[in-house]
Design a protein around this motif. Structure first.
Motif, mmCIF file in Angstrom:
data_model
loop_
_atom_site.group_PDB
_atom_site.id
_atom_site.type_symbol
_atom_site.label_atom_id
_atom_site.label_comp_id
_atom_site.label_asym_id
_atom_site.label_seq_id
_atom_site.Cartn_x
_atom_site.Cartn_y
_atom_site.Cartn_z
ATOM 1 N N TYR A 1 -3.840 0.674 7.369
ATOM 2 C CA TYR A 1 -3.343 -0.574 7.948
ATOM 3 C C TYR A 1 -4.493 -1.377 8.546
ATOM 4 N N VAL A 2 -5.371 -0.712 9.263
ATOM 5 C CA VAL A 2 -6.487 -1.403 9.903
ATOM 6 C C VAL A 2 -7.493 -1.893 8.869
ATOM 7 N N GLN A 3 -7.809 -1.046 7.876
ATOM 8 C CA GLN A 3 -8.830 -1.377 6.893
ATOM 9 C C GLN A 3 -8.321 -2.244 5.748
ATOM 10 N N LYS A 4 -6.996 -2.378 5.641
ATOM 11 C CA LYS A 4 -6.381 -3.121 4.522
ATOM 12 C C LYS A 4 -6.858 -2.551 3.177
ATOM 13 N N CYS A 5 -6.742 -1.233 3.055
ATOM 14 C CA CYS A 5 -7.241 -0.551 1.867
ATOM 15 C C CYS A 5 -6.169 0.386 1.319
ATOM 16 N N PRO A 6 -6.337 0.882 0.092
ATOM 17 C CA PRO A 6 -5.393 1.872 -0.444
ATOM 18 C C PRO A 6 -5.442 3.152 0.389
ATOM 19 N N PHE A 7 -4.446 4.024 0.186
ATOM 20 C CA PHE A 7 -4.414 5.287 0.920
ATOM 21 C C PHE A 7 -5.653 6.113 0.590
ATOM 22 N N LEU B 1 4.351 12.345 -0.509
ATOM 23 C CA LEU B 1 4.651 11.066 0.133
ATOM 24 C C LEU B 1 3.874 9.938 -0.560
ATOM 25 N N PHE B 2 2.609 10.158 -0.778
ATOM 26 C CA PHE B 2 1.790 9.233 -1.561
ATOM 27 C C PHE B 2 0.502 9.947 -1.954
ATOM 28 N N SER B 3 -0.206 9.364 -2.925
ATOM 29 C CA SER B 3 -1.442 9.941 -3.429
ATOM 30 C C SER B 3 -2.628 9.081 -3.024
ATOM 31 N N GLN B 4 -3.781 9.701 -2.941
ATOM 32 C CA GLN B 4 -5.029 9.003 -2.673
ATOM 33 C C GLN B 4 -5.215 7.891 -3.699
ATOM 34 N N GLY B 5 -5.457 6.679 -3.207
ATOM 35 C CA GLY B 5 -5.650 5.539 -4.092
ATOM 36 C C GLY B 5 -4.413 4.692 -4.289
ATOM 37 N N ASP B 6 -3.225 5.188 -3.866
ATOM 38 C CA ASP B 6 -2.014 4.382 -3.969
ATOM 39 C C ASP B 6 -2.102 3.163 -3.048
ATOM 40 N N GLU B 7 -1.424 2.103 -3.435
ATOM 41 C CA GLU B 7 -1.382 0.903 -2.600
ATOM 42 C C GLU B 7 -0.703 1.216 -1.275
ATOM 43 N N ALA B 8 -1.286 0.747 -0.197
ATOM 44 C CA ALA B 8 -0.751 1.008 1.140
ATOM 45 C C ALA B 8 -0.165 -0.273 1.722
ATOM 46 N N ASP B 9 1.147 -0.270 1.931
ATOM 47 C CA ASP B 9 1.786 -1.430 2.542
ATOM 48 C C ASP B 9 2.754 -1.024 3.641
ATOM 49 N N THR B 10 2.693 0.271 4.043
ATOM 50 C CA THR B 10 3.644 0.806 5.014
ATOM 51 C C THR B 10 2.931 1.742 5.987
ATOM 52 N N LEU B 11 3.292 1.632 7.250
ATOM 53 C CA LEU B 11 2.870 2.590 8.265
ATOM 54 C C LEU B 11 4.014 3.563 8.489
#
Length: 220
Positions: A82-88, A36-46
């Motif tokens: 989402y809360v931390q506004k950080c990458p996955f 689904l995604f990897s650690q460090g990928d940009e997070a813009d979706t819940l």
């Protein structure tokens, strides 16, 4: 084929989100074995997990991956980010075919930032995840390797009796042991008649014996 409305009603989430957020939701399907995604990928979706089973792992400073948890519905993925506004912060992979509901962070920030019911919901789920992560670390330290191997085999085969083409190196990293130790445990399981290794696959022949060894499935 189920609709977004069906899933929200099924999990009692209809009143949690505003109509604008619900309109922004999209159904996403992922095949078992996909990432689904990897650690460090940009997070813009819940993501809301509504069908299937996924595996969450993390990369240690030494470069090894460790299992954090396996998740089944209902669960949220990407809530901490989402809360931390950080990458996955973890890597998430599909164990079985998945159905997820996608919600863009931008819509949540506009519609839900001051929604107390939603914020309370986030707090409860995030708190549970940090407890789960702490337990996972303790399990890797406290449980014998054979228990962890049995649990991994069970967790990875919820709907089939066979683990397809597993990488033993990856499996060893994920459960926190060496390739050599893992191979010895698998040989013991095979000699006991619990599993059979065939052309790179692992057939689970005695699931009940593995369940008895695992006690409660520590990766669930």
């Amino acid at each position: 084929m189920q609709t977004i409305k069906h899933y929200l009603e099924h999990y009692g989430l209809t009143d949690l989100f505003t109509p604008t957020v619900i309109e922004s939701m999209k159904i996403e399907r992922r095949a078992g074995g996909s990432r689904l995604f990897s650690q460090g990928d940009e997070a813009d979706t819940l993501y809301l997990l509504v069908e299937g089973k996924l595996k969450i792992s993390m990369l240690t400073p030494e470069g090894k991956r460790l299992i954090i948890a396996f998740k089944t519905p209902f669960d949220m993925v990407g809530d901490v980010e989402y809360v931390q506004k950080c990458p996955f912060i973890n890597t998430v992979e599909a164990v079985t075919d998945l159905v997820l509901l996608r919600i863009p962070h931008a819509v949540l920030e506009t519609e839900m930032a001051n929604n107390m019911a939603f914020l309370q919901f986030l707090l409860e789920t995030i708190t549970h995840k940090f407890v789960t992560k702490a337990q996972a670390m303790n399990f890797n330290l406290l449980y014998a390797v054979d228990v962890r191997v049995a649990s991994y085999l069970l967790a990875m085969t919820p709907d089939k009796p066979m683990l397809d083409s597993p990488s033993l190196v990856d499996m060893a990293d994920l459960i926190g042991t060496s390739y050599r130790h893992l191979n010895r445990v698998l040989q013991q399981f095979e000699q006991a008649g619990w599993i059979k290794r065939n052309n790179g696959k692992i057939d689970l022949l005695e699931r009940e014996s593995l369940l008895e060894l695992a006690g409660h499935n520590i990766y669930e």
